[in-house]
Design a protein around this motif. Structure first.
Motif, mmCIF file in Angstrom:
data_model
loop_
_atom_site.group_PDB
_atom_site.id
_atom_site.type_symbol
_atom_site.label_atom_id
_atom_site.label_comp_id
_atom_site.label_asym_id
_atom_site.label_seq_id
_atom_site.Cartn_x
_atom_site.Cartn_y
_atom_site.Cartn_z
ATOM 1 N N LEU A 110 0.853 -1.027 0.144
ATOM 2 C CA LEU A 110 -0.059 0.085 0.070
ATOM 3 C C LEU A 110 0.969 1.163 0.078
ATOM 4 O O LEU A 110 1.946 1.335 0.743
ATOM 5 C CB LEU A 110 -0.980 0.116 1.142
ATOM 6 C CG LEU A 110 -1.872 1.318 1.342
ATOM 7 C CD1 LEU A 110 -2.654 1.212 0.332
ATOM 8 C CD2 LEU A 110 -2.501 1.329 2.633
ATOM 9 N N GLU A 111 0.583 2.132 -0.869
ATOM 10 C CA GLU A 111 1.342 3.479 -0.997
ATOM 11 C C GLU A 111 0.256 4.500 -0.848
ATOM 12 O O GLU A 111 -0.905 4.378 -1.158
ATOM 13 C CB GLU A 111 2.205 3.656 -2.149
ATOM 14 C CG GLU A 111 3.290 2.835 -2.611
ATOM 15 C CD GLU A 111 3.725 2.930 -4.055
ATOM 16 O OE1 GLU A 111 4.318 4.019 -4.044
ATOM 17 O OE2 GLU A 111 3.465 1.930 -4.737
ATOM 18 N N GLY A 112 0.643 5.567 -0.051
ATOM 19 C CA GLY A 112 -0.485 6.686 0.034
ATOM 20 C C GLY A 112 0.240 7.878 0.388
ATOM 21 O O GLY A 112 1.284 8.285 1.035
ATOM 22 N N THR A 113 -0.626 8.980 0.064
ATOM 23 C CA THR A 113 -0.586 10.276 0.447
ATOM 24 C C THR A 113 -1.698 10.863 1.133
ATOM 25 O O THR A 113 -2.757 10.745 0.683
ATOM 26 C CB THR A 113 -0.071 11.265 -0.590
ATOM 27 O OG1 THR A 113 0.851 10.669 -1.316
ATOM 28 C CG2 THR A 113 -0.170 12.797 0.030
ATOM 29 N N ALA A 114 -1.791 11.014 2.416
ATOM 30 C CA ALA A 114 -2.937 11.490 3.355
ATOM 31 C C ALA A 114 -2.661 13.046 3.663
ATOM 32 O O ALA A 114 -1.779 13.624 3.925
ATOM 33 C CB ALA A 114 -3.045 10.820 4.475
ATOM 34 N N THR A 115 -3.591 13.896 2.969
ATOM 35 C CA THR A 115 -3.782 15.059 3.577
ATOM 36 C C THR A 115 -4.795 15.576 4.507
ATOM 37 O O THR A 115 -6.181 15.272 4.182
ATOM 38 C CB THR A 115 -4.059 16.221 2.168
ATOM 39 O OG1 THR A 115 -3.134 15.892 1.151
ATOM 40 C CG2 THR A 115 -4.288 17.654 2.518
ATOM 41 N N LEU A 116 -4.329 16.130 5.642
ATOM 42 C CA LEU A 116 -5.519 16.233 7.025
ATOM 43 C C LEU A 116 -5.833 17.636 6.963
ATOM 44 O O LEU A 116 -4.805 18.624 7.049
ATOM 45 C CB LEU A 116 -4.904 15.723 7.930
ATOM 46 C CG LEU A 116 -4.930 14.105 8.561
ATOM 47 C CD1 LEU A 116 -4.114 13.407 7.387
ATOM 48 C CD2 LEU A 116 -4.665 13.917 9.841
ATOM 49 N N LEU A 117 -6.835 18.231 6.847
ATOM 50 C CA LEU A 117 -7.185 19.664 7.168
ATOM 51 C C LEU A 117 -7.690 19.562 8.666
ATOM 52 O O LEU A 117 -8.527 18.985 8.919
ATOM 53 C CB LEU A 117 -8.362 20.036 6.112
ATOM 54 C CG LEU A 117 -7.967 20.025 4.723
ATOM 55 C CD1 LEU A 117 -9.095 20.534 4.071
ATOM 56 C CD2 LEU A 117 -6.590 20.897 4.476
ATOM 57 N N ALA A 118 -7.085 20.512 9.320
ATOM 58 C CA ALA A 118 -7.410 20.508 10.876
ATOM 59 C C ALA A 118 -7.403 22.094 11.345
ATOM 60 O O ALA A 118 -6.746 22.854 10.747
ATOM 61 C CB ALA A 118 -6.333 19.615 11.623
ATOM 62 N N THR A 119 -7.774 22.228 12.663
ATOM 63 C CA THR A 119 -7.885 23.438 13.342
ATOM 64 C C THR A 119 -7.072 22.920 14.779
ATOM 65 O O THR A 119 -7.365 22.349 15.499
ATOM 66 C CB THR A 119 -9.166 23.955 13.761
ATOM 67 O OG1 THR A 119 -9.691 24.127 12.278
ATOM 68 C CG2 THR A 119 -9.034 25.258 14.287
ATOM 69 N N THR A 120 -6.088 23.908 14.999
ATOM 70 C CA THR A 120 -5.474 23.623 16.427
ATOM 71 C C THR A 120 -6.060 24.117 17.490
ATOM 72 O O THR A 120 -6.878 24.970 17.374
ATOM 73 C CB THR A 120 -4.002 24.328 16.282
ATOM 74 O OG1 THR A 120 -4.409 25.945 16.097
ATOM 75 C CG2 THR A 120 -2.886 24.002 15.334
ATOM 76 N N THR A 121 -6.313 23.323 18.762
ATOM 77 C CA THR A 121 -7.187 23.696 19.604
ATOM 78 C C THR A 121 -6.142 24.477 20.838
ATOM 79 O O THR A 121 -6.747 24.703 22.092
ATOM 80 C CB THR A 121 -7.836 22.427 20.264
ATOM 81 O OG1 THR A 121 -7.110 21.460 20.616
ATOM 82 C CG2 THR A 121 -8.873 22.132 19.234
ATOM 83 N N GLN A 122 -4.913 24.367 20.817
ATOM 84 C CA GLN A 122 -4.025 24.930 21.655
ATOM 85 C C GLN A 122 -2.730 25.374 21.022
ATOM 86 O O GLN A 122 -2.489 25.288 19.756
ATOM 87 C CB GLN A 122 -3.606 23.791 22.673
ATOM 88 C CG GLN A 122 -2.668 22.667 22.044
ATOM 89 C CD GLN A 122 -2.311 21.580 23.307
ATOM 90 O OE1 GLN A 122 -3.264 21.116 23.627
ATOM 91 N NE2 GLN A 122 -0.992 21.742 23.570
ATOM 92 N N GLN A 123 -1.606 25.787 21.460
ATOM 93 C CA GLN A 123 -0.596 26.368 20.819
ATOM 94 C C GLN A 123 0.363 25.211 20.937
ATOM 95 O O GLN A 123 0.487 24.871 21.906
ATOM 96 C CB GLN A 123 0.133 27.616 21.545
ATOM 97 C CG GLN A 123 -0.902 28.752 21.417
ATOM 98 C CD GLN A 123 -0.304 29.996 21.950
ATOM 99 O OE1 GLN A 123 0.210 30.819 21.364
ATOM 100 N NE2 GLN A 123 -0.270 30.177 23.244
ATOM 101 N N LEU A 124 0.748 24.636 19.778
ATOM 102 C CA LEU A 124 1.175 23.428 19.677
ATOM 103 C C LEU A 124 2.687 23.237 19.292
ATOM 104 O O LEU A 124 3.183 24.227 18.256
ATOM 105 C CB LEU A 124 0.695 22.628 18.474
ATOM 106 C CG LEU A 124 -0.663 21.918 18.965
ATOM 107 C CD1 LEU A 124 -1.227 21.238 17.595
ATOM 108 C CD2 LEU A 124 -0.411 20.831 19.934
ATOM 109 N N SER A 125 3.831 22.997 20.118
ATOM 110 C CA SER A 125 5.080 22.440 19.650
ATOM 111 C C SER A 125 5.110 21.336 18.944
ATOM 112 O O SER A 125 6.137 21.289 18.200
ATOM 113 C CB SER A 125 5.879 22.608 21.065
ATOM 114 O OG SER A 125 5.377 21.512 21.907
ATOM 115 N N ARG A 126 4.342 20.500 19.174
ATOM 116 C CA ARG A 126 4.347 19.186 18.395
ATOM 117 C C ARG A 126 3.088 18.521 18.476
ATOM 118 O O ARG A 126 2.286 18.943 19.334
ATOM 119 C CB ARG A 126 5.467 18.153 18.736
ATOM 120 C CG ARG A 126 5.280 17.445 20.000
ATOM 121 C CD ARG A 126 6.391 16.261 20.333
ATOM 122 N NE ARG A 126 6.372 15.738 21.334
ATOM 123 C CZ ARG A 126 7.133 16.111 22.555
ATOM 124 N NH1 ARG A 126 7.819 16.913 22.581
ATOM 125 N NH2 ARG A 126 6.799 15.461 23.689
#
Length: 502
Positions: free
Chosen positions: A64-80
């Motif tokens: 299986l080969e894939g490219t996943a694109t996720l659209l998201a909104t941050t709910t906190q200030q994220l370092s990782r």
């Protein structure tokens, strides 16, 4: 000669003030949502709104080969932050910029952006990956099942880890575009509507689209040689069913069951409110597993579910989940009763409609036929524990609790609750306590003691309430249990229940 730069204290303060607040305040997102049964499932710090999956699968090698694109909104200030995923990753981009990443734990992909992410910002995350899913084990298990002509992924409480990166918990639903390229001699089945397909150089790409919120575990993929039937409902919804071309003796009984999906949805809509999604159907691949699953808009059925002939009760169970479990999903996996209790009770209502045993008769049969010293009564449907999440008590005792509610509040109020609950909570998440409060609000009755008795005690209740809220007859003695009459539909209901367990 080196010179050391000495910065005056006032200037140093100005430099500190120049550091963006997001960098100073950013913290890692949690590696799990804190679920009672699966604490590492899901992740914190963001909400996904959409998954775009572009895949290529070769059945011969299971590559299986894939490219996943996720659209998201941050709910906190994220370092990782983390994604739930177990295949090999070759690149991660955040907003088009390369990010560093590492696999930590059994299914954690830890991603560090090139700069901290501000709270409340929309982000895109691109993950490129590959692997052999059937060879990837988490706790000795894989949700990816190879078939003679392809593969199937459908499992609960999670299946996405083996084929796309996700926020793998029902509390973070999203819409999906699943585009799969497979050799021309096989097909790819997924959720929602088949938006398009095209062929080139020996490969065919199938583009499936789900436009309503969908939990990651309810997202499915099947590759193989299928006979596909299509139709539309009276309301114009597309119906797509698929059957492996190698089901053997189970083929006819599978078709005789799944082809009634539109009929079942039309019936369910009269009881549970409008069907919440834009497509329906089911698929039966050539697998040896013995369970079914309510994968959104297109339930998965094992051929073994039809080994004893057609079983429409199984179809009723999985399609009832489209309201109870898919549209209204659990807040926490300990709330599994809001899925399974109601899907089982839908089977009892179907039996009532078909004249093969009323819901009251089925509930009374469960109560009368199982001795007080049976372990069945020690399982709490309202919080069964991870090891008992799919115990028969969650299904049967859970459905008895719903009939107890019906008997207590009366049919008019009960069916109002049954229809309005999934409508008012559409596309959301709910707990057992949420339902209890809702039932109390609609009925005007204090119902917590009733639900405590039927969902949270570890012993057989002293009596089952009779219709009209009257006190029921006390439990039968062990000598009279064998004489309890069995409703006509009971065997098929139990076959369906066995087929649904995971």
């Amino acid at each position: 000669m080196r010179h050391r730069l000495i910065v005056p204290s006032a200037a140093a303060a100005c430099l500190l003030l120049a550091i963006p607040a997001s960098a100073a305040d950013a913290t890692p997102g949690a590696p799990g949502v804190g679920d009672s049964y699966y604490p590492t499932a899901g992740n914190g710090g963001y909400d996904v709104s959409h998954y775009d999956l572009r895949l290529k699968y070769q059945p011969k090698t299971d590559k299986l080969e894939g490219t996943a694109t996720l659209l998201a909104t941050t709910t906190q200030q994220l370092s990782r932050f983390n994604l739930d995923f177990a295949l090999d990753v070759s690149e991660v981009l955040i907003n088009g910029k390369k990010a560093t990443y590492a696999s930590t734990g059994a299914h954690e992909l830890e991603i560090t952006p090139s700069a901290p992410l501000e709270k409340g910002k929309q982000i895109s995350v691109v993950v490129r990956y590959s692997g052999t899913p059937s060879q990837v084990k988490i706790d000795g298990f894989t949700a990816w099942n190879r078939t003679p002509d392809g593969a199937v992924v459908a499992q609960e409480p999670e299946s996405s880890y083996w084929w796309f990166p996700s926020n793998g918990h029902p509390t973070d639903k999203a819409t999906y575009d699943v585009s799969v390229s497979v050799p021309d001699d096989v097909q790819a089945i997924s959720n929602g509507v088949l938006a398009s397909q095209s062929s080139k150089l020996g490969w065919t790409r199938y583009n499936w689209r789900s436009t309503k919120p969908q939990a990651s575990y309810l997202t499915t993929l099947a590759v193989g040689k299928f006979e596909i039937t299509t139709d539309t409902t009276a309301n114009g919804l597309p119906v797509i069913n698929a059957y492996s071309k190698d089901l053997g003796d189970n083929a006819a009984s599978a078709k005789a069951s799944v082809e009634r999906s539109a009929e079942v949805v039309d019936w369910g809509s009269t009881l549970f409110g409008p069907y919440p999604f834009n497509a329906l159907g089911g698929y039966v691949p050539n697998v040896k597993t013995g369970y079914a699953l309510e994968t959104q808009t297109r339930p998965y059925y094992s051929p073994s579910g039809f080994a004893n002939g057609a079983n429409v009760s199984l179809i009723v169970h999985e399609l009832a989940h489209q309201w109870f479990g898919d549209s209204v999903s659990v807040k926490d996996w300990r709330d599994i009763w809001v899925n399974e209790g109601f899907a089982t009770y839908a089977q009892w209502l179907w039996s009532e409609k078909e004249g093969e045993g009323t819901a009251q008769e089925l509930a009374q049969y469960v109560y009368d036929s199982i001795p007080a010293d049976n372990a069945f009564w020690t399982v709490k449907p309202g919080d069964p524990g991870a090891d008992k999440q799919f115990d028969r008590a969650v299904y049967n005792r859970g459905a008895v609790a719903i009939q107890a509610l019906r008997n207590t509040v009366g049919d008019k109020t009960f069916f109002t609750i049954l229809k309005q609950w999934p409508t008012e909570n559409k596309f959301g998440n709910a707990s057992v306590q949420d339902f209890v409060k809702y039932a109390e609000k609609v009925s005007g009755k204090k119902l917590a003691p009733l639900f405590d008795t039927w969902l949270f005690t570890t012993s057989k209740p002293a009596a089952f309430p009779a219709p009209g809220g009257k006190a029921g007859k006390p439990a039968k003695t062990s000598k009279s249990l064998a004489a309890t009459p069995q409703p006509k539909s009971w065997k098929k209901i139990q076959e369906a229940q066995a087929a649904h367990k995971h």
